[in-house]
Design a protein around this motif. Structure first.
Motif, PDB file in Angstrom:
ATOM      1  N   GLN A  33     -18.752 -13.351   5.062  1.00 59.31           N
ATOM      2  CA  GLN A  33     -19.230 -12.995   6.398  1.00 59.31           C
ATOM      3  C   GLN A  33     -19.017 -14.131   7.383  1.00 59.31           C
ATOM      4  O   GLN A  33     -19.288 -15.298   7.078  1.00 59.31           O
ATOM      5  N   ASN A  34     -18.529 -13.793   8.556  1.00 58.52           N
ATOM      6  CA  ASN A  34     -18.357 -14.765   9.628  1.00 58.52           C
ATOM      7  C   ASN A  34     -19.731 -15.174  10.161  1.00 58.52           C
ATOM      8  O   ASN A  34     -20.569 -14.333  10.479  1.00 58.52           O
ATOM      9  N   CYS A  35     -19.959 -16.482  10.271  1.00 63.09           N
ATOM     10  CA  CYS A  35     -21.245 -16.992  10.772  1.00 63.09           C
ATOM     11  C   CYS A  35     -21.145 -17.547  12.180  1.00 63.09           C
ATOM     12  O   CYS A  35     -22.150 -18.039  12.723  1.00 63.09           O
ATOM     13  N   LEU A  36     -19.972 -17.511  12.781  1.00 61.93           N
ATOM     14  CA  LEU A  36     -19.798 -18.052  14.122  1.00 61.93           C
ATOM     15  C   LEU A  36     -20.120 -16.990  15.166  1.00 61.93           C
ATOM     16  O   LEU A  36     -20.013 -15.783  14.906  1.00 61.93           O
ATOM     17  N   ASP A  37     -20.480 -17.457  16.351  1.00 59.63           N
ATOM     18  CA  ASP A  37     -20.908 -16.548  17.419  1.00 59.63           C
ATOM     19  C   ASP A  37     -19.698 -16.046  18.204  1.00 59.63           C
ATOM     20  O   ASP A  37     -19.458 -16.430  19.350  1.00 59.63           O
ATOM     21  N   GLY A  38     -18.931 -15.186  17.570  1.00 59.18           N
ATOM     22  CA  GLY A  38     -17.744 -14.636  18.208  1.00 59.18           C
ATOM     23  C   GLY A  38     -17.084 -13.621  17.300  1.00 59.18           C
ATOM     24  O   GLY A  38     -17.393 -13.538  16.103  1.00 59.18           O
ATOM     25  N   PRO A  39     -16.146 -12.821  17.821  1.00 62.30           N
ATOM     26  CA  PRO A  39     -15.474 -11.798  17.017  1.00 62.30           C
ATOM     27  C   PRO A  39     -14.518 -12.412  15.996  1.00 62.30           C
ATOM     28  O   PRO A  39     -14.018 -13.525  16.176  1.00 62.30           O
ATOM     29  N   VAL A  40     -14.276 -11.667  14.925  1.00 64.69           N
ATOM     30  CA  VAL A  40     -13.311 -12.075  13.911  1.00 64.69           C
ATOM     31  C   VAL A  40     -11.930 -11.575  14.314  1.00 64.69           C
ATOM     32  O   VAL A  40     -11.749 -10.387  14.598  1.00 64.69           O
ATOM     33  N   TRP A  41     -10.968 -12.492  14.357  1.00 65.52           N
ATOM     34  CA  TRP A  41      -9.565 -12.119  14.555  1.00 65.52           C
ATOM     35  C   TRP A  41      -8.887 -12.261  13.198  1.00 65.52           C
ATOM     36  O   TRP A  41      -8.474 -13.355  12.806  1.00 65.52           O
ATOM     37  N   PRO A  42      -8.768 -11.171  12.450  1.00 63.84           N
ATOM     38  CA  PRO A  42      -8.251 -11.262  11.079  1.00 63.84           C
ATOM     39  C   PRO A  42      -6.739 -11.463  11.054  1.00 63.84           C
ATOM     40  O   PRO A  42      -6.046 -11.187  12.040  1.00 63.84           O
ATOM     41  N   PRO A  43      -6.215 -11.930   9.925  1.00 63.41           N
ATOM     42  CA  PRO A  43      -4.754 -11.963   9.779  1.00 63.41           C
ATOM     43  C   PRO A  43      -4.220 -10.544   9.818  1.00 63.41           C
ATOM     44  O   PRO A  43      -4.883  -9.601   9.365  1.00 63.41           O
ATOM     45  N   ARG A  44      -3.026 -10.372  10.379  1.00 62.59           N
ATOM     46  CA  ARG A  44      -2.454  -9.037  10.543  1.00 62.59           C
ATOM     47  C   ARG A  44      -1.083  -8.960   9.888  1.00 62.59           C
ATOM     48  O   ARG A  44      -0.368  -9.953   9.780  1.00 62.59           O
ATOM     49  N   GLN A  45      -0.749  -7.753   9.500  1.00 63.87           N
ATOM     50  CA  GLN A  45       0.564  -7.472   8.934  1.00 63.87           C
ATOM     51  C   GLN A  45       1.056  -6.162   9.518  1.00 63.87           C
ATOM     52  O   GLN A  45       0.371  -5.152   9.444  1.00 63.87           O
ATOM     53  N   GLN A  46       2.239  -6.197  10.134  1.00 66.18           N
ATOM     54  CA  GLN A  46       2.791  -5.020  10.799  1.00 66.18           C
ATOM     55  C   GLN A  46       1.843  -4.494  11.879  1.00 66.18           C
ATOM     56  O   GLN A  46       1.779  -3.298  12.152  1.00 66.18           O
ATOM     57  N   GLY A  47       1.071  -5.395  12.510  1.00 69.53           N
ATOM     58  CA  GLY A  47       0.229  -5.005  13.635  1.00 69.53           C
ATOM     59  C   GLY A  47      -1.159  -4.543  13.278  1.00 69.53           C
ATOM     60  O   GLY A  47      -1.973  -4.292  14.166  1.00 69.53           O
ATOM     61  N   VAL A  48      -1.506  -4.438  11.996  1.00 71.73           N
ATOM     62  CA  VAL A  48      -2.844  -3.996  11.598  1.00 71.73           C
ATOM     63  C   VAL A  48      -3.485  -5.082  10.735  1.00 71.73           C
ATOM     64  O   VAL A  48      -2.792  -5.872  10.088  1.00 71.73           O
ATOM     65  N   PRO A  49      -4.843  -5.150  10.719  1.00 69.75           N
ATOM     66  CA  PRO A  49      -5.511  -6.170   9.895  1.00 69.75           C
ATOM     67  C   PRO A  49      -5.100  -6.051   8.435  1.00 69.75           C
ATOM     68  O   PRO A  49      -4.915  -4.949   7.914  1.00 69.75           O
ATOM     69  N   GLU A  50      -4.955  -7.182   7.765  1.00 71.03           N
ATOM     70  CA  GLU A  50      -4.636  -7.151   6.349  1.00 71.03           C
ATOM     71  C   GLU A  50      -5.774  -6.505   5.574  1.00 71.03           C
ATOM     72  O   GLU A  50      -6.923  -6.468   6.023  1.00 71.03           O
ATOM     73  N   ALA A  51      -5.464  -6.004   4.400  1.00 72.24           N
ATOM     74  CA  ALA A  51      -6.421  -5.249   3.601  1.00 72.24           C
ATOM     75  C   ALA A  51      -7.690  -6.049   3.341  1.00 72.24           C
ATOM     76  O   ALA A  51      -7.636  -7.234   3.018  1.00 72.24           O
ATOM     77  N   GLY A  52      -8.840  -5.381   3.469  1.00 73.84           N
ATOM     78  CA  GLY A  52     -10.122  -5.993   3.166  1.00 73.84           C
ATOM     79  C   GLY A  52     -10.857  -6.560   4.361  1.00 73.84           C
ATOM     80  O   GLY A  52     -12.056  -6.849   4.277  1.00 73.84           O
ATOM     81  N   TRP A  53     -10.181  -6.704   5.502  1.00 67.93           N
ATOM     82  CA  TRP A  53     -10.810  -7.327   6.667  1.00 67.93           C
ATOM     83  C   TRP A  53     -11.548  -6.299   7.512  1.00 67.93           C
ATOM     84  O   TRP A  53     -11.074  -5.186   7.721  1.00 67.93           O
ATOM     85  N   THR A  54     -12.737  -6.705   7.993  1.00 72.12           N
ATOM     86  CA  THR A  54     -13.550  -5.884   8.879  1.00 72.12           C
ATOM     87  C   THR A  54     -13.905  -6.713  10.097  1.00 72.12           C
ATOM     88  O   THR A  54     -13.514  -7.885  10.215  1.00 72.12           O
ATOM     89  N   GLU A  55     -14.680  -6.128  11.010  1.00 74.22           N
ATOM     90  CA  GLU A  55     -15.083  -6.867  12.211  1.00 74.22           C
ATOM     91  C   GLU A  55     -16.076  -7.979  11.893  1.00 74.22           C
ATOM     92  O   GLU A  55     -16.315  -8.858  12.726  1.00 74.22           O
ATOM     93  N   ASP A  56     -16.644  -7.985  10.684  1.00 73.25           N
ATOM     94  CA  ASP A  56     -17.616  -9.003  10.296  1.00 73.25           C
ATOM     95  C   ASP A  56     -17.038 -10.070   9.381  1.00 73.25           C
ATOM     96  O   ASP A  56     -17.649 -11.127   9.178  1.00 73.25           O
ATOM     97  N   GLY A  57     -15.876  -9.810   8.777  1.00 75.98           N
ATOM     98  CA  GLY A  57     -15.301 -10.766   7.843  1.00 75.98           C
ATOM     99  C   GLY A  57     -14.428 -10.063   6.826  1.00 75.98           C
ATOM    100  O   GLY A  57     -13.662  -9.162   7.167  1.00 75.98           O
ATOM    101  N   PHE A  58     -14.553 -10.456   5.554  1.00 74.17           N
ATOM    102  CA  PHE A  58     -13.731  -9.876   4.488  1.00 74.17           C
ATOM    103  C   PHE A  58     -14.619  -9.213   3.458  1.00 74.17           C
ATOM    104  O   PHE A  58     -15.631  -9.763   3.017  1.00 74.17           O
ATOM    105  N   ASP A  59     -14.230  -7.992   3.033  1.00 71.64           N
ATOM    106  CA  ASP A  59     -14.947  -7.266   1.987  1.00 71.64           C
ATOM    107  C   ASP A  59     -13.918  -6.493   1.179  1.00 71.64           C
ATOM    108  O   ASP A  59     -13.409  -5.455   1.615  1.00 71.64           O
ATOM    109  N   GLY A  60     -13.568  -7.013   0.015  1.00 75.58           N
ATOM    110  CA  GLY A  60     -12.548  -6.355  -0.787  1.00 75.58           C
ATOM    111  C   GLY A  60     -12.417  -6.991  -2.150  1.00 75.58           C
ATOM    112  O   GLY A  60     -13.042  -8.002  -2.455  1.00 75.58           O
ATOM    113  N   VAL A  61     -11.582  -6.394  -2.978  1.00 76.68           N
ATOM    114  CA  VAL A  61     -11.357  -6.871  -4.342  1.00 76.68           C
ATOM    115  C   VAL A  61     -10.169  -7.825  -4.352  1.00 76.68           C
ATOM    116  O   VAL A  61      -9.120  -7.532  -3.761  1.00 76.68           O
ATOM    117  N   VAL A  62     -10.340  -8.954  -5.024  1.00 83.58           N
ATOM    118  CA  VAL A  62      -9.255  -9.927  -5.195  1.00 83.58           C
ATOM    119  C   VAL A  62      -9.054 -10.165  -6.681  1.00 83.58           C
ATOM    120  O   VAL A  62      -9.944  -9.898  -7.498  1.00 83.58           O
TER     121      VAL A  62
END
Length: 258
Positions: A33-62
């Motif tokens: 979870q992002n703890c900073l006071d601002g929006p998350v700008w996730p890494p992108r691939q082909q113009g869309v956020p990479e798998a697992g990224w949300t507006e709050d941080g990362f939630d996925g299987v690795v």
């Protein structure tokens, strides 16, 4: 026990956050979870956020091992920029970046089907923006799968010529070979962008386009292997082509003998 470490760096008005999650013995669902006071700008691939990224941080299987997750935000850095709030074993689930179960996942894998700007006829506005709800890469990803007009342009050789055949050679390769070459080509494109960055703003954009600091590390560590495999493929292909050219099958003779 799963370990977690994170740090933040302010570069050209943007905070780059790197979180490292390690010591995972099996596929694990993690939530960072992002703890900073601002929006998350996730890494992108082909113009869309990479798998697992949300507006709050990362939630996925690795997968097992250690993974670095990087994102950007306009918020100022802090001592604790991100936090690991969940880490549960998920041995039956595929890693987030290997799943093709959503529209965004398909776009990440195959690219946006929208035509490139230079394919729009002169006099009509080019639709350079991505579809609604989808932000473009920074910088924009080049179009790699252009459809060629079957009619030769003025001054170009006809379709049956050697030059035209060379342009069509990519279409004649097996799908598995094309997929591997396209994957290597994407890493080379990212490496060239990173190598050509000559300012802080250009470096920041190149890091974002590479998928964050974890993507930069992947490009760097794969460099020697990619080069060796490409050269080995070229040598093998040339030897096989020479053998194929030298081997003439005596069809008529064999037909008479049969």
């Amino acid at each position: 026990m799963v370990t977690f470490d994170c740090r933040a760096e302010r570069v050209d008005g943007v905070t780059l956050v790197t979180a490292t999650v390690g010591d995972m013995a099996e596929p694990t669902r993690i939530t960072v979870q992002n703890c900073l006071d601002g929006p998350v700008w996730p890494p992108r691939q082909q113009g869309v956020p990479e798998a697992g990224w949300t507006e709050d941080g990362f939630d996925g299987v690795v997968g097992p091992g250690t993974h670095a997750l990087g994102y950007a935000t306009p918020a100022p850095p802090a001592d604790q920029p991100a936090a690991l709030i969940g880490a549960e074993p998920a041995p039956e689930e595929a890693p987030a970046d290997q799943r093709l179960d959503s529209e965004d996942a398909v776009v990440r894998e195959l690219g946006d089907p929208s035509p490139p700007a230079d394919a729009v006829p002169v006099g009509q506005p080019a639709q350079a923006t991505a579809p609604a709800g989808r932000q473009p890469d920074i910088p924009a990803v080049e179009w790699d799968n252009r459809r060629e007009d079957p009619r030769p342009a003025a001054g170009q050789p006809p379709a049956g010529s050697g030059a035209a055949s060379a342009r069509q050679s990519k279409q004649q390769l097996p799908d598995t070979v094309l997929q591997w070459l396209d994957t290597v080509a994407r890493r080379i494109d990212r490496a060239e962008r990173l190598d050509g960055a000559d300012s802080l703003s250009a470096a920041t954009a190149a890091v974002r386009a590479a998928g964050g600091l974890s993507g930069v590390r992947t490009v760097a560590t794969r460099a020697e292997t990619d080069e060796q495999m490409l050269r080995a493929l070229a040598r093998r292909a040339e030897r096989l082509a020479d053998r194929r050219a030298a081997a003439t099958v005596p069809t008529e003779t064999l037909s008479r003998l049969a």
